[in-house]
Each structure stands twice: as C-alpha cells, then as structure tokens.
Design a protein around this motif. Structure first.
Motif, short mmCIF file in Angstrom:
data_model
loop_
_atom_site.label_atom_id
_atom_site.label_comp_id
_atom_site.label_asym_id
_atom_site.label_seq_id
_atom_site.Cartn_x
_atom_site.Cartn_y
_atom_site.Cartn_z
N PRO A 37 0.83 -1.22 0.00
CA PRO A 37 0.00 0.00 0.00
C PRO A 37 0.86 1.26 0.00
O PRO A 37 2.00 1.26 0.46
CB PRO A 37 -0.81 -0.12 1.29
N SER A 39 2.13 4.92 1.16
CA SER A 39 2.26 5.56 2.47
C SER A 39 1.22 6.66 2.65
O SER A 39 0.71 6.87 3.76
CB SER A 39 3.67 6.15 2.64
N ASP A 41 -1.77 6.68 1.72
CA ASP A 41 -3.11 6.14 1.99
C ASP A 41 -3.29 5.74 3.45
O ASP A 41 -4.42 5.47 3.87
CB ASP A 41 -3.37 4.92 1.10
N HIS A 42 -2.20 5.70 4.20
CA HIS A 42 -2.29 5.21 5.57
C HIS A 42 -1.77 6.21 6.60
O HIS A 42 -1.56 5.85 7.75
CB HIS A 42 -1.54 3.89 5.72
N LYS A 43 -1.56 7.45 6.20
CA LYS A 43 -1.14 8.44 7.19
C LYS A 43 -2.33 8.82 8.05
O LYS A 43 -3.47 8.87 7.58
CB LYS A 43 -0.54 9.66 6.51
N ASP A 44 -2.05 9.07 9.29
CA ASP A 44 -3.10 9.36 10.26
C ASP A 44 -2.85 10.72 10.89
O ASP A 44 -2.06 10.84 11.83
CB ASP A 44 -3.14 8.26 11.33
N GLY A 238 3.81 2.24 4.20
CA GLY A 238 2.40 1.95 4.03
C GLY A 238 2.05 0.55 4.51
O GLY A 238 1.01 0.34 5.16
N TRP A 239 2.90 -0.41 4.22
CA TRP A 239 2.69 -1.79 4.65
C TRP A 239 2.74 -1.90 6.17
O TRP A 239 1.88 -2.55 6.80
CB TRP A 239 3.74 -2.68 4.00
N ALA A 241 2.19 0.45 8.35
CA ALA A 241 1.02 1.13 8.92
C ALA A 241 -0.23 0.29 8.72
O ALA A 241 -1.10 0.22 9.60
CB ALA A 241 0.85 2.50 8.28
N ASP A 242 -0.34 -0.37 7.57
CA ASP A 242 -1.50 -1.21 7.28
C ASP A 242 -1.56 -2.40 8.23
O ASP A 242 -2.66 -2.85 8.61
CB ASP A 242 -1.43 -1.70 5.83
N GLU A 243 -0.40 -2.88 8.65
CA GLU A 243 -0.35 -3.99 9.61
C GLU A 243 -0.58 -3.52 11.04
O GLU A 243 -0.70 -4.33 11.96
CB GLU A 243 1.02 -4.69 9.52
N THR A 247 2.49 4.28 13.22
CA THR A 247 1.60 5.37 12.85
C THR A 247 2.45 6.55 12.42
O THR A 247 3.51 6.81 13.02
CB THR A 247 0.71 5.79 14.03
#
Length: 735
Positions: A37, A39, A41-44, A238-239, A241-243, A247
């Motif tokens: 994925p 990075s 797409d998974h930032k918070d 991204g990977w 963070a997806d797991e 964060t």
C-alpha cells in the motif's frame, strides 16, 4: 566492516554485478509499489499526541461534552441585521433536520426568539458565534467533509457566500474556527506541502549539483538513488502502517522527503567525489571504484548508522508527534545508505568516467595519450596550491588562534539561545489569512480570546456544596466562571467552565493550569475532602497544551542524553579514540546551540515571530547533532587513514584538502533542502527549516573547515588516545 565493504564493492562493480544490482533495485522497488500500500493512503493526521495517562486526557474521558467543536464566527462590519440572524437560524434548523456527517450536538438557535439571539451578539453588534460539535473520534478528513458540507448548506441559505468573502468586505463574513476548524486547516497545510516539497527539493538539488559539478549526468546520479530510496520507503511505511505496527502523519512524510534528498545526496557525493579523485590516479575504473568505496564506504556506513540510531531514539518519546517520526525517518536513511553503497556504485561502474562528462577525470598517462592523439600540448599543472591545501596549511600554522577565535564566535552566538521564547500555540503556526486564524481574530477582537477555548474544571465533591466558582473567580487572569453543572456520567462530579482573560493557547494561559488546579484542590481540602489531588481534573485545549509542554520537555530530557550516548559510543568504536570522541561531540553540541541562537535572531527579528514552537529545539537537536557528525566523521576518517603513512600535521592538511570540497558541496545541498521548508506557509516548518539550515552551514563552514582540524592540530598525538599514534614510525615535521 572493511572486508564486507570490499565484497560489496566487488559484487556491484563487476561486469555482470553492476547490471544485476540495477535490475534488482528496479524489480524490488517495482514490486513494492505494485503490491504494497501507498504511504499516503495510511497516514493518520488525527492520531493522538498525548498518552492516555496525561491529566487532560483523563479529564476528557470524564467529560460528557467531549466532542470536537467547530465555532462559526459570523461578522458584519456595519453590524449584524435581523435578516442575518434569521439566516443563521435557518442554517441551524437545516443542520438540526439534516445533521452533518459526524455531527453530535447543535445548540438550538432556530428555536430561540430573536431578542434572545440578539443578546448573544457581541457588544458592538458586529459578531455572532455559532457552535456545531462533532464526534471526538472523527478524523481530520471526516471533519473536512463535514465543514465543506456546512459551507455548502450556508451558501444555499445566505444570498452571498460568506465563507468566500474577505474580512475587509462590508457584507456578511463567515469563518470556521475552534478545534475542528483549526484541525482541518492544519491538515490541509501539510497535505498541500507534500507535492510542493518534493518538486522544490528535487529542482533545488539538481540546480546546485549542476552549478557545482557542471555535469548533467553526475547531477542525476544522486537524484536517481534518492528516487529509488523514496520509491521503496513509501510502500514499506504503508505496509507497516497497514499492519498496525506504526503510525505516521503528513508532517512526518513532508520532513522525510527533505531528509531523504538532503542526507541521501550527501552520502552519494561522499562516494562520487572520492571516485573522481581516484580516477585521476587509476586508469582502471573498476579498481578506482573499489578503492573509492574502500576509502569512503566506512565513513558512509558510520554516518548512516549514526543518523539511523539517533532517529530511532525518538521511539522513546511519549508525545505522539515526536514518536511518529522515528520509523519513517530512520527507515528512509537506512535505505538511502544502502542505495549509496550498492546502487550508486553500480551506476558509476556502468557509466565509468562518462559520469563526469564533460569534465572527465583522467590519469596523467591518459591525458598524455589523449594530447598526443589530438596533437595538443599537455595542460600545464597549476603552480599555486589548491585552496584546500592552503587552508589546511594555514590551520596547521595557527591552530590555537583559529580554534580560540571560532570557539568565541560560536560561544557568543550560542548565548543568544538563552533568550528564546517558546509557544505551543497551534494557531500562531498558521498563515494570518487561514480561515481558522481569521475566525480566532474575530473572536478576540469582538468577544474575548478566552471564549475560543474555555478551561473546564471537573471535581468530585463527595456530595458536598463547594464555593469553588467563587474561589476560582478570585484568581488573576480569569474573566468568568460558570455555575457548577452536574455530570451525567458520574453524579458525584460537577464541572465549571472558566474563561481566561487571555489567549487560551499562550504561555501565560498554560501557566494558569497549575494555579487553577491548586485552587481547586485547596477548596476540596478546606471542605474536608480527602485525596483532593485525585479528585480534580482539568480539560480543554489549554490543559492539553499544558500537558504537551510537560510531555515534550520530559521527552527532550530523555531522548537527548540517549542520542549523545549512542553517537559517542559509535564514534569510540569507529575512531577508537576517547579524546577525538569528546571534542567531536563537543563541537557539534556547541554548533547546535549556536544555530539555535542565530536561528532565534533570524526568526524573531527578521521574520517577526514573537516566539518559536516548543518542539523546535528537540527536532533541531536530533538532525543537527546526527547530521553534523556526518561531516566530522568523513573528514576525520580521512585524516586517520592518512596519518598511518605520513606525519599527523600533513595528514590534517591533506585530509582537509581531500574532503573540503565534497563536504562544502554536501553542506550547501543539505542546508538548501532544509531551507526549502522555510518557503512553506507553516511556521513550525519555517522555523525548523531555518534553524536546521543555519546549523548545517555552521557545521560545514565553521566547525568542519576550521574548528575540528585546528583542535586536532592543537591536541596533537593525544587525539589518538588511548590508541597508539598511528604514524609513530614517521617523524613529525613542521610545515
């Protein structure tokens, strides 16, 4: 380590190995981007900064009204009309009938009679505040969607578009502020920064490399390496963070981009510069590359590990924004270090001397053969020593004078760091024309700044009636205290809303939190309630900022010694000299405080900032101390190697000459990349970029060029202690 580097160099520089290395990088980066994925797409950006044990977080958990409020400031210079108030009521009814996404609470303005509404208008009759509360778990993206829908609903009710109108216009103006508006504006600033930073940094590095080396191919090699590293770092982040392992946020990704280009280009140049130098002595390009990597590989590895370990120390931070930097920053440096030791040598092996076209380095024999083929005379060598040699000789002749004078200059500028004023005010980091900041200005001018974010005190009274509102109202800097309100979550808890007579995000407001807490605890104790300290909670934005200051200060006290200890240990292992470790660490620390001092003068007097963001010193320390040692390590490692075969003073002269050009180039590029941050409309990045760029330039032109070599000459053979003098068999001679 050296044997390992030789094996790597031999593998990546061979006829087949160089192509295999390039293909492997292409395949790995391609597969990572295809199957992992992104990075982004998974930032918070809504990740919590304060730990669950922070007092304000515990208070918020007890608070029954703990959503995220958006405050709409409605303003008309000539005074709000009945028609304006009627339209505000119409908007309130629409929001009540058709709630916004994530909307949880809405004061029923549409059910109030007009006279009651008029009583809520500012004394000058120009401004009215409307509140909409959203779910406390809503992300910044969720809030953005809701606020955009709110503005669309308003545009369908008001004859003009109040949110698009400038404050200087005579018509009705609307601005959304409060925690929701501030959070959305903060996120949008960093989101807009990602692409602009990437483009600006790439162009800057390319222009500087072309200007310094005047070779288009050479200028592209570091950028290709950084591009591959960037392309691999993003999917891995991204990977992870997806797991759910890590964060990160938009701010971290923005600074990571600058770090990759700056530090990555430096590591590439360390090898490229040495390769170009060896090509003037060695005709075989593979042997030249092997020697270049053998000479510079250790310093690159040591420099990279120093930065990686320093950045990993951020994992010790409790404050979320600092903790979230650790993995993205350290991972990006680790990957670009590996690329510098594998991909860059492979590219240099493929291109060979053509890498430096049109200024191709050749051995004297190659130059003679080339001149003979073209029937041209050999170029006459310059009789005047190179600038690096002259500088080194000047330092060797007057080490004490140079060392003392540079120490005085750095000491004076470092003294200005004691004058720094800090702020934890998020709004002060925004451009003045940001909607949430303009809304806050309207509230401060027509109501009171304290009304933007009230302090909420929650106390467990054990069923007793307390005159706490009177006690709190007697405190200085308190505008008003509400009547006690029962807490529906716990009937034994009552709450008071306190309006401060100042900016609720100011340092003065933060200092009021312990004063308020002390007064509340004293009231409980006076009423005979035991364990008063465990029965008082303070919530609100001011309390959160107070906890932020407390946590980040503790983080600094915890992280800075760890970083100093790790770098000192790595220097000891690499140089095997306790004395060298001490003065190398000392010079970088002095340079850091000097950068803070000069940075404060620039930010305060040139940029007009009244204070700098409280996180800047720790951010700057991590980067400047770690990256500053890179240049020292590269130069000192050259001096150490040369001291094996020549007198120490001569080794210093040649070490300064050999590394001076590449360190200067690297320093200019690194400072330039951090300076790019100063072009963004985000004060925290402007201040961070300014201080860090100043620190890099100090390390490049003062510490590395003058102070470190001067101290090395002054200390003499003692620099090797406790190791033996490496050139003991060579008699020291005066230059």
């Amino acid at each position: 380590m050296m044997n390992g580097l030789k094996r790597i160099a031999d593998a990546v520089s061979g006829k087949r190995g160089r192509w295999i290395t390039l293909v492997l990088w292409i395949v790995i980066v391609g597969l990572a981007n295809a199957f992992l994925p992104s990075s982004s797409d998974h930032k918070d950006d809504a990740a919590a900064n304060l730990v669950s044990s922070a007092p304000s977080v515990q208070a918020d958990a007890l608070n029954e009204h703990n959503g995220i409020p958006a405050i709409i400031a409605w303003h008309r210079d000539a005074g709000l009309t009945d028609e304006d108030l009627g339209q505000i009521q119409a908007l309130s009814k629409k929001l009540a009938d058709q709630p916004l996404p994530q909307q949880t609470e809405l004061p029923p303005l549409h059910e109030m009679p007009l006279p009651a509404l008029k009583a809520m208008v500012s004394e000058d009759g120009t401004t009215f505040l409307q509140t909409v509360v959203f779910d406390k778990n809503a992300s910044s993206d969720d809030l953005k969607i809701s606020l955009e829908q709110l503005q669309a609903d308003a545009n369908g009710i008001f004859p003009s578009k109040p949110f698009d109108a400038a404050l200087s216009e005579k018509g009705l103006v609307g601005r959304i502020t409060g925690p929701a508006g501030i959070g959305v504006d903060a996120t949008s600033l960093f989101k807009d920064a990602d692409v602009s930073l990437l483009i600006a940094t790439t162009l800057l590095v390319l222009v500087i490399l072309l200007f310094i080396y005047r070779s288009p191919i050479l200028a592209l090699i570091p950028l290709v390496a950084v591009g591959f590293a960037y392309g691999l770092t993003g999917p891995i982040l991204g990977w992870m963070a997806d797991e759910g392992w890590i964060t990160y946020d938009s701010q971290g990704l923005s600074i990571m981009t600058v770090l990759l280009f700056g530090a990555g280009t430096d590591y590439c140049l360390f090898l490229i510069a040495r390769f170009r130098s060896v090509l003037t002595e060695e005709s075989n390009k593979k042997q030249a590359l092997l020697k270049a990597l053998g000479d510079s590989g250790g310093a690159i590895t040591m420099s990279g590990l120093t930065v990686v370990m320093s950045l990993l120390a951020l994992l010790l931070a409790e404050y979320g924004a600092i903790h979230r930097f650790a993995v993205p920053f350290s991972l990006s440096i680790l990957i670009i270090m590996i690329a510098s030791l594998t991909l860059v040598p492979a590219l240099l092996a493929i291109l060979g001397r053509a890498s430096f076209y049109p200024f191709v380095p050749r051995t004297p024999e190659m130059q003679a053969a080339r001149a003979a083929r073209k029937n041209k005379p050999l170029p006459v060598p310059k009789s005047k020593p190179a600038f690096g040699i002259r500088l080194g000789e000047a330092i060797v002749k007057r080490p004490k004078t140079i060392a003392i004078s540079t120490l005085i200059v750095l000491g004076i500028t470092a003294a200005f760091s004691t004058q720094i004023k800090f702020t934890y005010d998020t709004l002060s980091s925004f451009p003045k024309d940001m909607p949430s900041r303009e809304g806050f200005t309207l509230i401060g001018e027509h109501f009171s700044e304290g009304s933007l974010a009230k302090v909420q005190v929650l106390v467990k009274t054990d069923g007793k009636n307390l005159p706490l509102d009177q006690k709190l109202g007697e405190l200085a800097n308190i505008s008003s205290v509400s009547e006690p309100a029962a807490n529906t979550k716990d009937s034994s808890i009552v709450s008071y809303n306190i309006e401060l007579a100042m900016n609720p995000y100011s340092i003065e407001a933060l200092d009021m939190i312990p004063v308020i807490r002390s007064a509340a605890e004293q009231s409980l104790s006076d009423a005979g309630i035991t364990d008063a300290a465990d029965k008082v909670w303070i919530a609100g934005a001011t309390a959160e900022q107070y906890d932020t200051r407390h946590e980040t200060t503790n983080d600094a006290y915890r992280i800075i010694p760890v970083i100093i200890g790790m770098i000192a240990l790595l220097l000891l292992l690499y140089l095997r000299s306790f004395v060298a470790m001490l003065y190398l660490m000392g010079t970088v620390l002095l340079s850091y405080f000097s950068a803070l001092g000069i940075g404060w003068l620039v930010v305060h007097y040139l940029f007009g900032a009244e204070a700098i963001q409280g996180l800047i010193p720790l951010y700057a320390f991590v980067f400047l101390v770690a990256l500053g040692e890179d240049y020292n390590i590269f130069m000192v490692s050259s001096i150490w190697k040369k001291s094996k075969t020549m007198p120490l003073n001569r080794a210093i002269v040649e070490g300064v000459a050999q590394t001076g050009g590449v360190i200067t180039s690297a320093g200019i590029i690194l400072a330039g990349t951090f300076a790019v941050l100063a072009t963004l409309p985000i004060q925290v990045l402007v201040q961070f970029g300014t201080v860090t760029a100043i620190g890099v330039l100090l390390d490049t032109f003062i510490v590395r060029s003058f102070l470190v070599p001067a101290l090395t000459v002054w200390i003499g053979k003692g620099v090797f202690w406790p190791s033996k003098q490496r050139s003991a068999s060579v008699k020291e001679v005066e230059l």
